[in-house]
Structures are given as C-alpha cells and as structure tokens.
Design a protein around this motif. Structure first.
Motif, mmCIF file in Angstrom:
data_model
loop_
_atom_site.group_PDB
_atom_site.id
_atom_site.type_symbol
_atom_site.label_atom_id
_atom_site.label_comp_id
_atom_site.label_asym_id
_atom_site.label_seq_id
_atom_site.Cartn_x
_atom_site.Cartn_y
_atom_site.Cartn_z
ATOM 1 N N GLY A 188 0.649 -1.096 0.059
ATOM 2 C CA GLY A 188 0.117 -0.139 0.044
ATOM 3 C C GLY A 188 0.794 1.359 -0.023
ATOM 4 N N ARG A 189 1.902 1.167 0.875
ATOM 5 C CA ARG A 189 2.903 2.476 0.845
ATOM 6 C C ARG A 189 3.523 2.748 -0.372
ATOM 7 N NH1 ARG A 189 5.371 5.839 4.126
ATOM 8 N NH2 ARG A 189 4.428 5.082 5.843
ATOM 9 N N ALA A 190 3.986 1.417 -1.066
ATOM 10 C CA ALA A 190 4.718 1.523 -2.445
ATOM 11 C C ALA A 190 3.827 2.090 -3.332
ATOM 12 C CB ALA A 190 5.206 0.276 -2.717
ATOM 13 N N ALA A 191 2.644 1.656 -3.310
ATOM 14 C CA ALA A 191 1.667 2.467 -4.324
ATOM 15 C C ALA A 191 1.328 3.883 -4.157
ATOM 16 C CB ALA A 191 0.355 1.656 -4.168
ATOM 17 N N ALA A 192 1.263 4.200 -2.930
ATOM 18 C CA ALA A 192 1.313 5.768 -2.764
ATOM 19 C C ALA A 192 2.357 6.358 -2.921
ATOM 20 C CB ALA A 192 1.060 5.917 -1.133
ATOM 21 N N GLU A 193 3.741 5.820 -2.849
ATOM 22 C CA GLU A 193 4.960 6.391 -3.356
ATOM 23 C C GLU A 193 4.839 6.606 -4.766
ATOM 24 O OE1 GLU A 193 7.784 4.078 -1.563
ATOM 25 O OE2 GLU A 193 7.505 5.169 0.617
ATOM 26 N N LEU A 194 4.315 5.643 -5.575
ATOM 27 C CA LEU A 194 4.220 5.716 -7.076
ATOM 28 C C LEU A 194 3.182 6.766 -7.658
ATOM 29 C CD1 LEU A 194 4.372 2.056 -7.839
ATOM 30 C CD2 LEU A 194 5.933 3.384 -8.759
ATOM 31 N N MET A 195 2.187 6.693 -6.706
ATOM 32 C CA MET A 195 1.230 7.913 -7.063
ATOM 33 C C MET A 195 1.747 9.176 -6.954
ATOM 34 S SD MET A 195 -1.613 8.691 -8.299
ATOM 35 C CE MET A 195 -2.868 7.665 -8.184
ATOM 36 N N ALA A 196 2.721 9.439 -5.942
ATOM 37 C CA ALA A 196 3.101 10.694 -5.667
ATOM 38 C C ALA A 196 4.213 11.138 -6.735
ATOM 39 C CB ALA A 196 4.125 10.747 -4.274
ATOM 40 N N ASP A 197 5.052 10.074 -7.196
ATOM 41 C CA ASP A 197 5.964 10.140 -8.101
ATOM 42 C C ASP A 197 5.191 10.403 -9.573
ATOM 43 O OD1 ASP A 197 7.944 9.546 -6.474
ATOM 44 O OD2 ASP A 197 8.140 7.547 -7.216
ATOM 45 N N ALA A 198 4.138 9.895 -9.744
ATOM 46 C CA ALA A 198 3.347 9.994 -10.954
ATOM 47 C C ALA A 198 2.792 11.400 -11.318
ATOM 48 C CB ALA A 198 2.071 9.105 -11.122
ATOM 49 N N ILE A 199 2.253 12.011 -10.029
ATOM 50 C CA ILE A 199 1.695 13.374 -10.339
ATOM 51 C C ILE A 199 2.336 14.568 -9.663
ATOM 52 C CG2 ILE A 199 -0.353 12.242 -10.636
ATOM 53 C CD1 ILE A 199 -1.257 13.308 -7.667
ATOM 54 N N PHE A 214 -12.169 -8.411 2.357
ATOM 55 C CA PHE A 214 -11.226 -9.407 1.758
ATOM 56 C C PHE A 214 -9.805 -8.988 2.138
ATOM 57 C CE2 PHE A 214 -9.019 -11.694 -1.401
ATOM 58 C CZ PHE A 214 -9.870 -12.910 -1.505
ATOM 59 N N TYR A 215 -8.919 -9.903 3.016
ATOM 60 C CA TYR A 215 -8.023 -9.572 3.647
ATOM 61 C C TYR A 215 -6.790 -8.933 3.029
ATOM 62 C CZ TYR A 215 -3.764 -11.207 6.392
ATOM 63 O OH TYR A 215 -2.565 -11.129 7.032
ATOM 64 N N VAL A 216 -6.388 -9.431 1.858
ATOM 65 C CA VAL A 216 -5.077 -8.884 1.245
ATOM 66 C C VAL A 216 -5.596 -7.307 0.560
ATOM 67 C CG1 VAL A 216 -3.380 -9.154 -0.576
ATOM 68 C CG2 VAL A 216 -3.871 -10.895 0.880
ATOM 69 N N THR A 217 -6.567 -7.581 -0.291
ATOM 70 C CA THR A 217 -6.991 -6.163 -0.894
ATOM 71 C C THR A 217 -7.417 -5.395 0.311
ATOM 72 O OG1 THR A 217 -9.225 -6.953 -1.119
ATOM 73 C CG2 THR A 217 -7.738 -7.404 -2.815
ATOM 74 N N ASN A 218 -8.047 -5.447 1.220
ATOM 75 C CA ASN A 218 -8.343 -4.429 2.076
ATOM 76 C C ASN A 218 -7.144 -3.795 2.827
ATOM 77 O OD1 ASN A 218 -11.154 -6.320 3.548
ATOM 78 N ND2 ASN A 218 -11.148 -5.334 1.767
ATOM 79 N N ASN A 219 -6.358 -4.794 3.188
ATOM 80 C CA ASN A 219 -5.073 -4.080 3.862
ATOM 81 C C ASN A 219 -4.344 -3.002 2.800
ATOM 82 O OD1 ASN A 219 -5.165 -5.288 6.318
ATOM 83 N ND2 ASN A 219 -3.911 -7.160 5.679
#
Length: 376
Positions: A188-199, A214-219
């Motif tokens: 989740g953190r990695a995805a947030a960092e990618l979003m910050a880089d993207a925009i 749903f355990y994994v996706t919710n987290n």
C-alpha cells in the motif's frame, strides 16, 4: 493475488486472481474495507496475519543446510500444489516451488488450478489425497467453504501451506503450518509513493477500492489511502468508489472522470481491475491521468514501458513465496518449528524499474514487446 466475498462473491471475483499477485483471506479477522476513513490509521502498524499473527520476514526463513538438507533429500517427501488460478503470478510461484523441491529432493505429485471455483478446488483436494501427499501447498479459493473441503487432509495429518489466504476457523500450528504472502501494508505504501511520483506529489486523484471484506486487498487499499491522507497533504482524493466485480471499473472510472475531468491520477486495487480504467481513459482520449495499481501484468505493463496512462504497480514476489512455502513444508515434516505468517517485501514497478521489478517479483524478464518499448 483472489476472489469471493464469503460465499456470495466467489463467482463475481473469480477473475480477480487471473492477474492478481497477492490475494487474501476474508476471515472474520480481516481488515476494514478500503472505504474506511484512513486519516487516523496507525501507519506504524505492521502487516499481521488473518488471526493477528506477527509477521516473520521472508529472509529469516533460511535455506536447509548440512544434516537437515541430507535428511530432506533422503526422506522422499511428496507435495501437491493446488493453485487457485493460472495466471503469470501462479506460474511464477509454481516455478519457485519446483526450484526448491529440486534442491530438497521433494516429489511434486500433482499440480492443479481451480480457476477460482471453490467446488472445483474441493474436488481437487480429493484428487490430491489419492496421491498420498505429505503436504499440500494451496491458495484457498473460498476461505469459508474451504474449511470443509480441506478437512480430509487435516484429518489425515497432511501439512497444509497457504499462500495469501487463510481458511475460516483454521489456526496455524493446528490445521495448517504457515501462510506466506506479500507485505500488504508495504505494498500500500509503495503504491502511494508511485502515485506521488506519477503526479509530482500534488493534485487530485480517484480512489477505486475493493468493496468486499477481503484480507489482502483491504489491507493494501486502506494503507494506500492512509499514506496519501497522512503523508501527502497536497494530494487530494477527489472521488472514491468501491467495486466487487473487476468488470465494473470502466463504468466507475467514467463516472469519476465525468464529475472530475481534471483528475491527475487514479488508484485501482489490482492490475486486472485497472484494465477497465485504462480502457475508459483510452476511450475518452485522456492521455494525462496516471493510474497506479498492484501486481505485474504482461498486457498492462506495456503501458508502463511506453509511458502511457499506467504509471506503475506495487507487487509482491510469488517466485520467492513459492520457495518459502516448499521450505516451510519440509521443515514442518521434519518436526521443526515453522513461522505462522511470513511476508516478503514489495517491489515498485515504474518505467525506470520495470525490468528489475519483473526479475525481483516473477524471476523472469518482461516480454520482448515490453523490453522493446523500454529501449525506446
């Protein structure tokens, strides 16, 4: 990579793990769905197992050496692999299992795929049991009905090793040995960092989360949202919507873009679900809104390589997860203690890191088409 929502969503979510690289349990101990307010979410928390188990880092599970290695090689252990699906992610995990099995002298007696059909997986458990395996490595398709489906294996003392999903009511050290999965919060953190880089760490984004317990996706979803809200004050979540069927994300994206045509980015729970978002952007002639998701995908990742709408993806490491699963199976069969919940670190895939991300996550290079696009 995975699907269901207790019994109801099994069919609707079946396609999820076709490209999903990290899937998880919907047990009663699952995390809050991704639409929860994340501003007060404790970012210091570590990913825990479905029953609250403390995570053991994958690099703590050492390779067998010396007498243990020789004992394993002479034991003639038999293992069955019951895949949940048949995507690149599962194939990579299978290759990791096979590589470790070769080192340890383990015989793979059966490999199947349930294609996210819980009834089919139950039949495959029966088939596996006819092969008299010492251990079964699997991703339980439906953590509720799987309790009954895998009961014959438990009663026979077969060691159960799970990737991502647990089974409702099963406890580590009793009905199963271990769960091995990605670090959900880390992804989740990695995805947030990618979003910050993207925009450029500033702008308006849409947030499309998995609207099922749903355990994994919710987290992953919740941690992404929490990191954006708490650590990136100049990024605003202007629109959010949940989905259960990945086929609905195109319509969701269209609605978001109608209300917010100036969205700088859109987050989607996993790559196959992101396909609909990418289709919506393409149909609208939108070349500027950047998309961030989870899991590597040979088709969508071509957009990353070309610098198009899909900017990047966070992913786990199914090849390594396969190696760890097989190793833990052997350790348990030898009477040694195995950690209940093991996590692997995530990788971040953007155009600059895509080739290495594939190697780290899947143990292989991207397709020739992707490599050609990266070279341009």
């Amino acid at each position: 990579m995975i699907k269901h929502k207790k019994a109801v969503a099994v069919a609707a979510l079946a396609a999820m793990c076709v490209a999903f690289a990290g899937c998880g349990s919907s047990s009663s101990n699952s995390g809050t769905k991704g639409d929860a307010k994340a501003s007060n979410f404790d970012l210091s928390r570590a990913t825990t197992g479905p029953n609250g188990e403390t995570a053991t880092p994958a690099d703590s599970v050492k390779e067998l050496t010396g007498a243990d290695l020789e004992k394993a090689k002479t034991a003639g252990y038999k293992v069955a692999i019951l895949h949940g699906g048949s995507s690149t992610w599962f194939k990579s995990m299978e290759q990791g299992i096979e590589a470790e099995a070769k080192k340890l002298g383990v015989d793979i007696v059966l490999t199947t795929s349930a294609e996210f059909d819980a009834a089919k997986q139950a039949d495959q458990v029966e088939t596996a049991m006819s092969k008299s395996p010492d251990a079964i490595v699997t991703l339980p398709v439906d953590p509720v009905s799987a309790a009954e489906a895998f009961r014959p294996a438990v009663q026979k003392g077969v060691k159960l090793l799970f990737v991502d999903n647990g089974i409702e009511g099963y406890k580590a050290g009793k009905e199963y040995v271990s769960i091995v999965t990605g670090d959900h919060f880390g992804m989740g953190r990695a995805a947030a960092e990618l979003m910050a880089d993207a925009i450029g760490d500033k702008g308006k984004i849409g947030y499309i989360f998995h609207d099922a317990q749903f355990y994994v996706t919710n987290n992953r979803d919740q941690y992404f949202k929490a990191v954006i809200e708490q650590e990136h004050p100049d990024i605003k979540i202007a629109a959010e919507a949940g989905f259960t069927s990945e086929g609905s994300t195109s319509e969701i994206a269209n609605g978001m873009l109608t209300q917010h045509p100036d969205l700088d980015g859109i987050y989607v729970s996993w790559s196959a679900a992101a396909t609909g978002v990418l289709d919506a952007l393409r149909a609208a002639g939108n070349t500027t809104t950047k998309v961030v998701t989870h899991d590597l995908d040979a088709t969508n990742d071509l957009q990353i390589a070309k610098g198009e709408n899909l900017f990047g993806a966070a992913a786990d490491k199914p090849y390594l997860e396969g190696q760890i699963l097989l190793r833990l199976a052997v350790l348990s069969l030898m009477g040694k203690e195995a950690p209940a919940f093991v996590t692997v670190d995530p990788v971040k895939a953007s155009k600059a890191t895509l080739e290495q991300a594939w190697m780290d996550s899947l143990g292989q290079k991207p397709s020739a088409e992707i490599m050609s696009a990266l070279a341009k």
